[in-house]
Design a protein around this motif. Structure first.
Motif, mmCIF file in Angstrom:
data_model
loop_
_atom_site.group_PDB
_atom_site.id
_atom_site.type_symbol
_atom_site.label_atom_id
_atom_site.label_comp_id
_atom_site.label_asym_id
_atom_site.label_seq_id
_atom_site.Cartn_x
_atom_site.Cartn_y
_atom_site.Cartn_z
ATOM 1 N N VAL A 48 8.829 -7.476 -1.696
ATOM 2 C CA VAL A 48 9.591 -8.451 -2.491
ATOM 3 C C VAL A 48 8.700 -9.034 -3.583
ATOM 4 O O VAL A 48 9.093 -9.106 -4.750
ATOM 5 N N TYR A 49 7.491 -9.443 -3.207
ATOM 6 C CA TYR A 49 6.567 -10.021 -4.182
ATOM 7 C C TYR A 49 6.276 -9.030 -5.307
ATOM 8 O O TYR A 49 6.392 -9.367 -6.485
ATOM 9 N N ASN A 50 5.891 -7.812 -4.945
ATOM 10 C CA ASN A 50 5.508 -6.813 -5.958
ATOM 11 C C ASN A 50 6.654 -6.484 -6.907
ATOM 12 O O ASN A 50 6.457 -6.380 -8.119
ATOM 13 N N GLU A 51 7.847 -6.321 -6.356
ATOM 14 C CA GLU A 51 8.989 -5.970 -7.217
ATOM 15 C C GLU A 51 9.361 -7.126 -8.148
ATOM 16 O O GLU A 51 9.619 -6.917 -9.331
ATOM 17 N N LEU A 52 9.383 -8.351 -7.614
ATOM 18 C CA LEU A 52 9.704 -9.497 -8.472
ATOM 19 C C LEU A 52 8.607 -9.732 -9.509
ATOM 20 O O LEU A 52 8.897 -10.062 -10.661
ATOM 21 N N PHE A 53 7.355 -9.555 -9.106
ATOM 22 C CA PHE A 53 6.241 -9.706 -10.034
ATOM 23 C C PHE A 53 6.396 -8.722 -11.196
ATOM 24 O O PHE A 53 6.225 -9.085 -12.363
ATOM 25 N N SER A 54 6.757 -7.482 -10.885
ATOM 26 C CA SER A 54 6.964 -6.462 -11.921
ATOM 27 C C SER A 54 8.145 -6.797 -12.822
ATOM 28 O O SER A 54 8.072 -6.610 -14.043
ATOM 29 N N ILE A 55 9.224 -7.278 -12.225
ATOM 30 C CA ILE A 55 10.409 -7.653 -13.021
ATOM 31 C C ILE A 55 10.045 -8.762 -14.006
ATOM 32 O O ILE A 55 10.414 -8.718 -15.181
ATOM 33 N N VAL A 56 9.306 -9.755 -13.531
ATOM 34 C CA VAL A 56 8.889 -10.852 -14.416
ATOM 35 C C VAL A 56 8.006 -10.303 -15.545
ATOM 36 O O VAL A 56 8.186 -10.660 -16.717
ATOM 37 N N ALA A 57 7.071 -9.427 -15.207
ATOM 38 C CA ALA A 57 6.171 -8.857 -16.216
ATOM 39 C C ALA A 57 6.941 -8.053 -17.261
ATOM 40 O O ALA A 57 6.645 -8.131 -18.457
ATOM 41 N N GLU A 58 7.933 -7.306 -16.826
ATOM 42 C CA GLU A 58 8.698 -6.455 -17.737
ATOM 43 C C GLU A 58 9.708 -7.235 -18.574
ATOM 44 O O GLU A 58 9.866 -6.988 -19.765
ATOM 45 N N ILE A 89 8.775 -17.360 -5.240
ATOM 46 C CA ILE A 89 8.256 -18.454 -6.062
ATOM 47 C C ILE A 89 6.867 -18.099 -6.587
ATOM 48 O O ILE A 89 6.546 -18.324 -7.759
ATOM 49 N N LEU A 90 6.034 -17.513 -5.731
ATOM 50 C CA LEU A 90 4.689 -17.111 -6.134
ATOM 51 C C LEU A 90 4.730 -16.065 -7.252
ATOM 52 O O LEU A 90 3.937 -16.134 -8.199
ATOM 53 N N ALA A 91 5.654 -15.121 -7.170
ATOM 54 C CA ALA A 91 5.764 -14.085 -8.209
ATOM 55 C C ALA A 91 6.025 -14.712 -9.578
ATOM 56 O O ALA A 91 5.462 -14.280 -10.581
ATOM 57 N N GLY A 92 6.860 -15.745 -9.616
ATOM 58 C CA GLY A 92 7.113 -16.438 -10.887
ATOM 59 C C GLY A 92 5.953 -17.310 -11.312
ATOM 60 O O GLY A 92 5.549 -17.313 -12.475
#
Length: 159
Positions: A48-58, A89-92
């Protein structure tokens, strides 16, 4: 204003990136992060973290809006949902984005106009608001609703 909405779940986490241009809501991207049953919970959190982190980056949203935990009878499920919320929340926040939280009541009221609306009513309103030809999945729809809720709450104060 471009917002990443998140509907956290221990099995399925929905996400939706919504932008408001003039008076129209634009679907940038939406979907679900699904966890295989029987997976280690730590692996699920990492996914979940990795996918959301990538979505935010993209997608580079201006903010993250996430559904707050609601009352439930199954304490174990609520605790797991809390962990998923934490990594979301951490991913954002790792991208230095402000993170806003909304209750299910606030989200339903912002999208449907009634805080006790059923899930299908939220799905149908999201379909109408976003001008989708088909009904979006339940979790993605909920995430899009969270983003719409934030946009509606922050019209005059984007952050």
């Amino acid at each position: 204003m471009k917002i990443l909405g998140i509907d956290p779940g221990s099995i399925v986490t929905g996400y939706g990136v919504v932008e408001k241009r003039q008076e129209r809501y634009i679907d940038i991207r939406h979907g679900e992060i699904k966890i295989k049953r029987g997976s280690l919970f730590t692996a699920a959190l990492e996914k979940v973290y990795n996918e959301l982190f990538s979505i935010v980056a993209e997608e580079k949203p201006d903010a993250v809006a996430i559904e707050n935990i609601f009352y439930g009878k199954n304490i174990k499920s609520l605790i797991k949902q809390g962990h998923v919320r934490g990594v979301a929340i951490l991913a954002g926040s790792k991208h230095h984005l402000p993170v806003f939280e909304y209750t299910p009541l606030e989200i339903k009221k912002a999208v449907v106009g009634y805080g006790r609306a059923e899930k299908i009513q939220v799905q149908k309103m999201v379909q109408v608001i976003m001008n989708f030809s088909e009904l979006p999945s339940e979790d993605a729809s909920d995430a899009i609703a969270v983003a719409i809720c934030h946009i509606n709450h922050r019209k005059n104060d984007p952050m």
